[in-house]
Scaffold this motif. Structure first.
Motif, PDB file in Angstrom:
ATOM      1  N   TYR A 259       8.151 -11.452  -0.524  1.00 22.59           N
ATOM      2  CA  TYR A 259       9.314 -12.343  -0.625  1.00 22.59           C
ATOM      3  C   TYR A 259       9.328 -13.147  -1.919  1.00 22.59           C
ATOM      4  N   SER A 260       8.190 -13.246  -2.591  1.00 21.15           N
ATOM      5  CA  SER A 260       8.118 -14.082  -3.796  1.00 21.15           C
ATOM      6  C   SER A 260       8.063 -13.268  -5.091  1.00 21.15           C
ATOM      7  N   ARG A 261       8.112 -11.918  -4.996  1.00 21.34           N
ATOM      8  CA  ARG A 261       8.059 -11.072  -6.183  1.00 21.34           C
ATOM      9  C   ARG A 261       9.248 -10.112  -6.196  1.00 21.34           C
ATOM     10  N   PRO A 262       9.547  -9.535  -7.338  1.00 18.73           N
ATOM     11  CA  PRO A 262      10.593  -8.499  -7.377  1.00 18.73           C
ATOM     12  C   PRO A 262      10.101  -7.204  -6.747  1.00 18.73           C
ATOM     13  N   SER A 263      10.990  -6.297  -6.464  1.00 13.89           N
ATOM     14  CA  SER A 263      10.650  -5.056  -5.768  1.00 13.89           C
ATOM     15  C   SER A 263       9.734  -4.156  -6.591  1.00 13.89           C
ATOM     16  N   SER A 264       9.833  -4.193  -7.893  1.00 14.81           N
ATOM     17  CA  SER A 264       8.964  -3.351  -8.720  1.00 14.81           C
ATOM     18  C   SER A 264       7.494  -3.771  -8.582  1.00 14.81           C
ATOM     19  N   ALA A 265       7.225  -5.087  -8.524  1.00 15.18           N
ATOM     20  CA  ALA A 265       5.851  -5.563  -8.357  1.00 15.18           C
ATOM     21  C   ALA A 265       5.324  -5.197  -6.966  1.00 15.18           C
ATOM     22  N   ALA A 266       6.170  -5.262  -5.949  1.00 15.91           N
ATOM     23  CA  ALA A 266       5.751  -4.877  -4.601  1.00 15.91           C
ATOM     24  C   ALA A 266       5.429  -3.395  -4.534  1.00 15.91           C
ATOM     25  N   GLN A 267       6.187  -2.571  -5.248  1.00 12.17           N
ATOM     26  CA  GLN A 267       5.913  -1.137  -5.252  1.00 12.17           C
ATOM     27  C   GLN A 267       4.555  -0.847  -5.878  1.00 12.17           C
ATOM     28  N   ARG A 268       4.228  -1.516  -6.975  1.00 10.42           N
ATOM     29  CA  ARG A 268       2.935  -1.322  -7.605  1.00 10.42           C
ATOM     30  C   ARG A 268       1.791  -1.777  -6.673  1.00 10.42           C
ATOM     31  N   LEU A 269       2.028  -2.864  -5.921  1.00 14.53           N
ATOM     32  CA  LEU A 269       0.997  -3.364  -4.991  1.00 14.53           C
ATOM     33  C   LEU A 269       0.657  -2.313  -3.940  1.00 14.53           C
ATOM     34  N   PHE A 270       1.669  -1.670  -3.369  1.00 13.68           N
ATOM     35  CA  PHE A 270       1.413  -0.684  -2.315  1.00 13.68           C
ATOM     36  C   PHE A 270       0.904   0.642  -2.887  1.00 13.68           C
ATOM     37  N   GLN A 271       1.234   0.940  -4.128  1.00 16.96           N
ATOM     38  CA  GLN A 271       0.683   2.146  -4.746  1.00 16.96           C
ATOM     39  C   GLN A 271      -0.809   1.995  -4.989  1.00 16.96           C
ATOM     40  N   GLU A 272      -1.248   0.798  -5.351  1.00 18.58           N
ATOM     41  CA  GLU A 272      -2.675   0.556  -5.591  1.00 18.58           C
ATOM     42  C   GLU A 272      -3.466   0.502  -4.283  1.00 18.58           C
ATOM     43  N   ASP A 273      -2.831   0.010  -3.224  1.00 18.38           N
ATOM     44  CA  ASP A 273      -3.531  -0.120  -1.932  1.00 18.38           C
ATOM     45  C   ASP A 273      -2.608   0.428  -0.840  1.00 18.38           C
ATOM     46  N   PRO A 274      -2.667   1.738  -0.566  1.00 19.85           N
ATOM     47  CA  PRO A 274      -1.770   2.318   0.446  1.00 19.85           C
ATOM     48  C   PRO A 274      -2.015   1.757   1.859  1.00 19.85           C
ATOM     49  N   GLU A 275      -3.272   1.380   2.157  1.00 20.05           N
ATOM     50  CA  GLU A 275      -3.552   0.843   3.490  1.00 20.05           C
ATOM     51  C   GLU A 275      -2.889  -0.516   3.715  1.00 20.05           C
ATOM     52  N   SER A 356      28.067   8.912  -3.029  1.00 18.75           N
ATOM     53  CA  SER A 356      27.603  10.095  -2.290  1.00 18.75           C
ATOM     54  C   SER A 356      27.344   9.806  -0.806  1.00 18.75           C
ATOM     55  N   VAL A 357      27.414   8.573  -0.345  1.00 15.62           N
ATOM     56  CA  VAL A 357      27.123   8.260   1.054  1.00 15.62           C
ATOM     57  C   VAL A 357      28.278   7.472   1.646  1.00 15.62           C
ATOM     58  N   ASP A 358      28.334   7.503   2.984  1.00 14.87           N
ATOM     59  CA  ASP A 358      29.409   6.792   3.701  1.00 14.87           C
ATOM     60  C   ASP A 358      28.958   5.433   4.242  1.00 14.87           C
ATOM     61  N   VAL A 359      27.693   5.329   4.574  1.00 18.05           N
ATOM     62  CA  VAL A 359      27.165   4.070   5.163  1.00 18.05           C
ATOM     63  C   VAL A 359      25.850   3.729   4.465  1.00 18.05           C
ATOM     64  N   ALA A 360      25.722   2.458   4.057  1.00 17.95           N
ATOM     65  CA  ALA A 360      24.469   1.927   3.495  1.00 17.95           C
ATOM     66  C   ALA A 360      23.971   0.814   4.435  1.00 17.95           C
ATOM     67  N   VAL A 361      22.667   0.907   4.769  1.00 17.19           N
ATOM     68  CA  VAL A 361      22.080  -0.019   5.767  1.00 17.19           C
ATOM     69  C   VAL A 361      20.909  -0.773   5.138  1.00 17.19           C
ATOM     70  N   PHE A 362      20.929  -2.130   5.299  1.00 14.69           N
ATOM     71  CA  PHE A 362      19.812  -2.996   4.949  1.00 14.69           C
ATOM     72  C   PHE A 362      19.402  -3.758   6.222  1.00 14.69           C
ATOM     73  N   CYS A 363      18.399  -3.227   6.891  1.00 14.50           N
ATOM     74  CA  CYS A 363      17.934  -3.839   8.153  1.00 14.50           C
ATOM     75  C   CYS A 363      16.624  -4.591   7.879  1.00 14.50           C
ATOM     76  N   LEU A 364      16.726  -5.904   7.722  1.00 12.71           N
ATOM     77  CA  LEU A 364      15.584  -6.778   7.436  1.00 12.71           C
ATOM     78  C   LEU A 364      14.827  -6.325   6.195  1.00 12.71           C
ATOM     79  N   SER A 365      15.575  -5.865   5.194  1.00 13.92           N
ATOM     80  CA  SER A 365      14.939  -5.331   3.991  1.00 13.92           C
ATOM     81  C   SER A 365      15.431  -5.986   2.711  1.00 13.92           C
ATOM     82  N   LEU A 366      16.211  -7.081   2.790  1.00  7.26           N
ATOM     83  CA  LEU A 366      16.627  -7.799   1.580  1.00  7.26           C
ATOM     84  C   LEU A 366      15.490  -8.732   1.165  1.00  7.26           C
ATOM     85  N   MET A 367      14.400  -8.118   0.700  1.00 11.68           N
ATOM     86  CA  MET A 367      13.203  -8.850   0.341  1.00 11.68           C
ATOM     87  C   MET A 367      13.057  -8.860  -1.170  1.00 11.68           C
TER      88      MET A 367
END
Length: 456
Positions: A259-275, A356-367
């Motif tokens: 919640y305190s970082r941008p999505s790119s930093a969160a992606q790098r965090l999970f790539q380094e530690d998949p668990e 290209s899509v008809d419906v876009a869903v953000f379910c508790l993911s605006l982080m």
């Protein structure tokens, strides 16, 4: 002329001579009157002395003299009573020591009375007498019959009798009367405890094992669980509890980072530690299960009422629960993969073509801090008139209307909103065109509060 006295007539009677009659005396005999009187007096005296020696009469004077003699005899007894009582007490002690059993009740009473008199004569203090009286009143009577007899009496005599009867009998070892030592409830309990400790102290440690070996095993067919297994079970439960607490702490840390970082930093965090993503998703599901209604089920219910040909893009899909609940084709995007249908990417840059899509869903993911990038990416991939569905935690919104105005400036219009749920809000937007503001324009309504979990 001359009258004889009365005692002159009574004297011959007393001597046994009979009554003497008065005769008239001639004139010549008057001269010899004095000598005759003296002779009569002498005879009377001799007669009185003889009668007294034979039968001594009981006169009142003799009684008084005897009483005086008795009083004189008693006085020295009173004076020497202290010394005599001491000697009697010593003799009684010697007798009690020789005989063994204590003396009778009557002798005890006599001895106690003597001791009380001795103390009174010697001038004992009044305070000691009061204490002794209180002790005598506290102790119960030795004989119930005596207690009943004393209850009928009243006055100081009854009090003295009760005091003397209530005193304990002197033992051969100690002649002084002492009250029996009574233990309180707590002292008695401690005494019993000390006795048990003393017994267990000298008991051999092999006795319990022998008793268990010799005891019959008919009732208990199953052997007892060894202590090692119990210890291992407790250690395993403790490790599981500590692991659960550690997982909770790591989940709160990861949630704060997302919640305190941008999505790119969160992606790098999970790539380094998949668990870390697996742990975060497990903690997230445990929190959502407590809700009365999950938002993904509400969105799936709404999409099942629409045509199955609509293409859906799920931003932040997690375990692909939405794709498993509907018949529509679904593109699943997330920062890490828990399912083969997931496409790992940054949700600000999804690998889809424009419109290209008809419906876009953000379910508790605006982080993250770049929520505007997510909504602009959804506007890019949606077809004109496409549907944007947003479900978010209600505590994140400071002002719902500022958020709705900011979304409309990005090329959407509000179709419906549901603010009735206590845990989350649900919004439906329709795409009206491209964003109405430039990329450098600031939209304060899109800044949502981070959803932080407290330590429990």
């Amino acid at each position: 002329m001359f009258e004889e006295p009365e005692w002159a007539e009574a004297a011959p009677v007393a001597a046994g001579l009979g009554p003497v009659t008065s005769r008239p005396l001639p004139a010549a005999a008057s001269q010899n009157k004095g000598s005759k009187c003296h002779q009569l007096l002498a005879t009377l005296r001799t007669l009185e002395a003889a009668s007294l020696s034979q039968n001594p009469p009981s006169l009142p004077s003799s009684d008084s003299e005897e009483e005086e003699v008795k009083r004189k005899k008693k006085c020295p007894k009173k004076a020497s009573f202290a010394s005599a009582s001491a000697e009697v007490g010593k003799k009684r002690k010697k007798k009690c020591q020789k005989q063994g059993p204590p003396c009778s009740d009557s002798e005890e009473e006599v001895e106690r009375k003597k001791t009380c008199r001795k103390q009174a004569l010697l001038g004992s203090n009044s305070a000691e007498e009061e204490k002794r009286k209180r002790k005598c009143q506290k102790h119960a009577p030795l004989n119930p019959a005596q207690h009943l007899d004393d209850a009928d009496q009243t006055g100081p005599k009854a009090w003295k009798n009760s005091a003397t009867n209530d005193l304990p009998k002197p033992s051969p070892e100690s002649t002084s009367p002492k009250p029996p030592h009574t233990l309180s409830r707590k002292q008695w309990r401690n005494q019993q405890k000390n006795k048990r400790r003393h017994k267990n102290k000298f008991r051999s440690p092999e006795v319990p094992d022998q008793a268990l070996a010799e005891a019959p095993t008919e009732k208990t067919e199953v052997p007892p669980v060894p202590r090692t297994e119990n210890h291992e079970a407790r250690a395993g439960a403790l490790r599981a509890r500590m692991a659960q607490r550690l997982d909770g702490a790591r989940f709160r840390y990861l949630n704060e980072q997302l919640y305190s970082r941008p999505s790119s930093a969160a992606q790098r965090l999970f790539q380094e530690d998949p668990e870390a993503f697996i742990l975060y998703h497990r903690g997230f599901q445990s929190q959502v299960k407590k809700w009365p209604l999950q938002p993904v089920d509400r969105i799936a219910k709404d999409l099942r009422q629409r045509p199955a040909s609509l293409v859906v893009a799920d931003f932040g899909c997690g375990d692909c629960r939405l794709a498993s609940s509907i018949r529509n084709p679904v593109h699943c995007f997330d920062l890490a993969s828990l399912d083969p249908r997931v496409t790992v990417c940054d949700m600000a840059q999804v690998p889809l073509e424009d419109e290209s899509v008809d419906v876009a869903v953000f379910c508790l993911s605006l982080m993250g801090t770049n929520i505007r990038d997510f909504l602009e990416e959804a506007n890019r991939v949606l077809k004109p008139g496409g549907l944007l569905k947003v479900a978010e935690v209600s505590s994140r919104f400071e002002d719902v209307w500022t958020f709705l105005r900011a979304v409309t400036k990005l090329g959407f219009k509000v179709v419906s909103k549901d603010l009735t749920n206590s845990h989350f809000f649900l919004f439906d937007f329709q795409k009206t065109g491209p964003p109405q503001v430039g990329p450098k324009a600031q939209l304060s309504g899109l800044k949502l509060q981070p959803c932080l979990y407290k330590r429990r």
